[in-house]
Design an enzyme around this catalytic site. Sequence first.
Site, PDB file in Angstrom:
ATOM      1  CG  ASP A  17      -0.194  -0.347   2.493  1.00  0.00           C
ATOM      2  OD1 ASP A  17       0.981   0.057   2.639  1.00  0.00           O
ATOM      3  OD2 ASP A  17      -0.779  -1.025   3.355  1.00  0.00           O
ATOM      4  CG  ASP A  49       1.418   3.980   4.483  1.00  0.00           C
ATOM      5  OD1 ASP A  49       0.190   3.828   4.373  1.00  0.00           O
ATOM      6  OD2 ASP A  49       2.182   3.086   4.895  1.00  0.00           O
ATOM      7  CG  ASP A  52       9.066   0.936  12.436  1.00  0.00           C
ATOM      8  OD1 ASP A  52       9.365   1.609  11.431  1.00  0.00           O
ATOM      9  OD2 ASP A  52       8.236   0.005  12.397  1.00  0.00           O
TER      10      ASP A  52
HETATM   11  P1  ATP Z   1       4.000  -2.833   5.121  1.00  0.00           P
HETATM   12  O1  ATP Z   1       2.869  -1.877   4.838  1.00  0.00           O
HETATM   13  O2  ATP Z   1       4.724  -3.317   3.930  1.00  0.00           O
HETATM   14  O3  ATP Z   1       3.621  -3.909   6.069  1.00  0.00           O
HETATM   15  P2  ATP Z   1       5.106  -0.514   6.401  1.00  0.00           P
HETATM   16  O4  ATP Z   1       6.490  -0.215   6.860  1.00  0.00           O
HETATM   17  O5  ATP Z   1       4.501   0.383   5.385  1.00  0.00           O
HETATM   18  O6  ATP Z   1       5.108  -2.017   5.926  1.00  0.00           O
HETATM   19  P3  ATP Z   1       2.895   0.263   8.006  1.00  0.00           P
HETATM   20  O7  ATP Z   1       2.294  -0.440   9.179  1.00  0.00           O
HETATM   21  O8  ATP Z   1       2.075   0.449   6.786  1.00  0.00           O
HETATM   22  O9  ATP Z   1       4.197  -0.562   7.675  1.00  0.00           O
HETATM   23  O10 ATP Z   1       3.441   1.639   8.533  1.00  0.00           O
HETATM   24  C1  ATP Z   1       3.887   2.694   7.680  1.00  0.00           C
HETATM   25  C2  ATP Z   1       5.054   3.396   8.330  1.00  0.00           C
HETATM   26  O11 ATP Z   1       4.653   3.978   9.581  1.00  0.00           O
HETATM   27  C3  ATP Z   1       6.235   2.509   8.691  1.00  0.00           C
HETATM   28  O12 ATP Z   1       7.089   2.284   7.617  1.00  0.00           O
HETATM   29  C4  ATP Z   1       6.895   3.291   9.801  1.00  0.00           C
HETATM   30  O13 ATP Z   1       7.651   4.353   9.304  1.00  0.00           O
HETATM   31  C5  ATP Z   1       5.694   3.862  10.542  1.00  0.00           C
HETATM   32  N1  ATP Z   1       5.244   2.959  11.596  1.00  0.00           N
HETATM   33  C6  ATP Z   1       4.263   2.036  11.522  1.00  0.00           C
HETATM   34  N2  ATP Z   1       4.097   1.384  12.677  1.00  0.00           N
HETATM   35  C7  ATP Z   1       5.013   1.904  13.520  1.00  0.00           C
HETATM   36  C8  ATP Z   1       5.352   1.651  14.889  1.00  0.00           C
HETATM   37  N3  ATP Z   1       4.719   0.721  15.589  1.00  0.00           N
HETATM   38  N4  ATP Z   1       6.350   2.396  15.422  1.00  0.00           N
HETATM   39  C9  ATP Z   1       6.980   3.353  14.713  1.00  0.00           C
HETATM   40  N5  ATP Z   1       6.715   3.619  13.440  1.00  0.00           N
HETATM   41  C10 ATP Z   1       5.741   2.920  12.840  1.00  0.00           C
HETATM   42 MG    MG Z   2       2.489   0.326   4.643  1.00  0.00          MG
END
Ligand code: ATP
Ligand code: MG
Length: 468
Positions: free
Chosen positions: A86, A88, A165
């Site tokens: 997705d 963001d 993170d």
């Molecule tokens: P994917 O969507 O592929 O699972 P993602 O890294 O995009 O991985 P998301 O949960 O969509 O994960 O979160 C988007 C972004 O928000 C992350 O890349 C990170 O920068 C931030 N983020 C998400 N969850 C956390 C958390 N628990 N602590 C700190 N930052 C977070």
């Molecule tokens: Mg994501």
Amino acid sequence: MTLFEFNLGIKVILNFFKNLFKSAENETEAEVLEPRIYARSEHCISRSQISENALKVLYRLQKSGFEAYLVGGCVRDLLLGREPKDFDVVTDADPEQIKKIFRNCRLIGRRFRLAHVYFGREVIEVATFRGSGEEQSDEQMQDKEGRLLRDNVYGTIDEDVWRRDFTVNALYYNIKDFSVVDYTGGMNDHKAGILRLIGDPETRFREDPVRMLRAVRFAVKLGFNLDPGCQKAIHKGAEWLYGIPAARLYDEVLKLFLSGYGLQTFEMLRQYGLFRVLFPETESSLSVEENGFPKLLLMKALENSDNRIGEGKTVTAYFLLAAFLWEPVQMRTAANRAQGQDDYMAFQNAVGEVLSRQVKSTAFPRHISLAMREVWGLQSKFNVRTGAKPARLLSHPRFRAAYDFMLLRAETGGADAEMADWWTRFQMADENEQKKMTQPPRGGGRSKTGRKRMYSKKTRSGPGKKEE
Ligand code: ATP
Ligand code: MG
């Protein structure tokens, strides 16, 4: 030299080193705060890889006078040449301003207030930069373990970045000039295949222990290594996960096991002592392995679902969870039976006990536990191969899942392979053949295949095992 002079000498030397380290610290801080900008020509992300809807959102925000970036997993995945799950978006517009710009928008979330912009089935998540909020305010709260409870302080990109993170998750793709903005050294870590937490690993994991699960998920999915500090902190802090609400852990479990890398994820979670927090009874059942059987069923289920996902087929959460908890159900059934309960009650009680314990760790929605109950409950029905019952079983709405589950048991030594084969043939047979197949054997009495105690460990002996 007198003792006094000696002490003084030591003090001078110590102060010298202290000041040296202090200035080095300040220098690195200053360096880190200044982002490294990777111009369009220095990275591989092209707009053709970005979802049209995400681009629309970025451009619309920009036209309205706001900053707009892609951030997080999508930037990380695009840099690997992979299609992101997705997109963001992050901006300096606050949620109310975002809502005014997009009609197709809903504000969600209490812990983090976010905007969801809808384009048919695609949702673009738009977040406002989070601020650092040094002092505790109503908008930003931590509990006594250092866990973040609410975090709604808005800020700028150079504050937002430190709340993310991992360094590789903190890269911002700027729609203004198509550059990638890197405050944390994420680009170098990305190239080296390293997952590194931003800041002190222990503090960051305490703040939000779910990050430990995310570390494992990303390491497996990306084929990256956890940096040593991160590894050490997870070994130390797996138990911090006990404080996380079971509903959030359930959501995380789905991401961990239904993303196509379930088997490797399972192995890594076990290695770090995280699996036992999520599935305590499964973990205990794995440690009393009997000829490798318990572990095999679960691993086979994960392998099958990874393969299905790889082939673009769907997988269901309840099936996998039924496989995770099958062995605990078996063990409790045996224990209940040993206490004098009859087969049926021993099994029913075991199912209830296992589910009610498990939901304390990962809260399943009701429809999931109902489906699991059905898949488990139907397993004993496969032992009946005479009369009208087999045909009736075929038309049960949950037949297919229960049959697949039974095949899995047969494959891993937990059910009779000959019986599994019979059911495969029975499904393909026409009506006449089915009638023949379900006729009781001549000579009356109970059919050889008519009744079998399936919950006992005895069925593990597989093909050729005598019926009771
Ligand atoms: P994917 O969507 O592929 O699972 P993602 O890294 O995009 O991985 P998301 O949960 O969509 O994960 O979160 C988007 C972004 O928000 C992350 O890349 C990170 O920068 C931030 N983020 C998400 N969850 C956390 C958390 N628990 N602590 C700190 N930052 C977070
Ligand atoms: Mg994501």
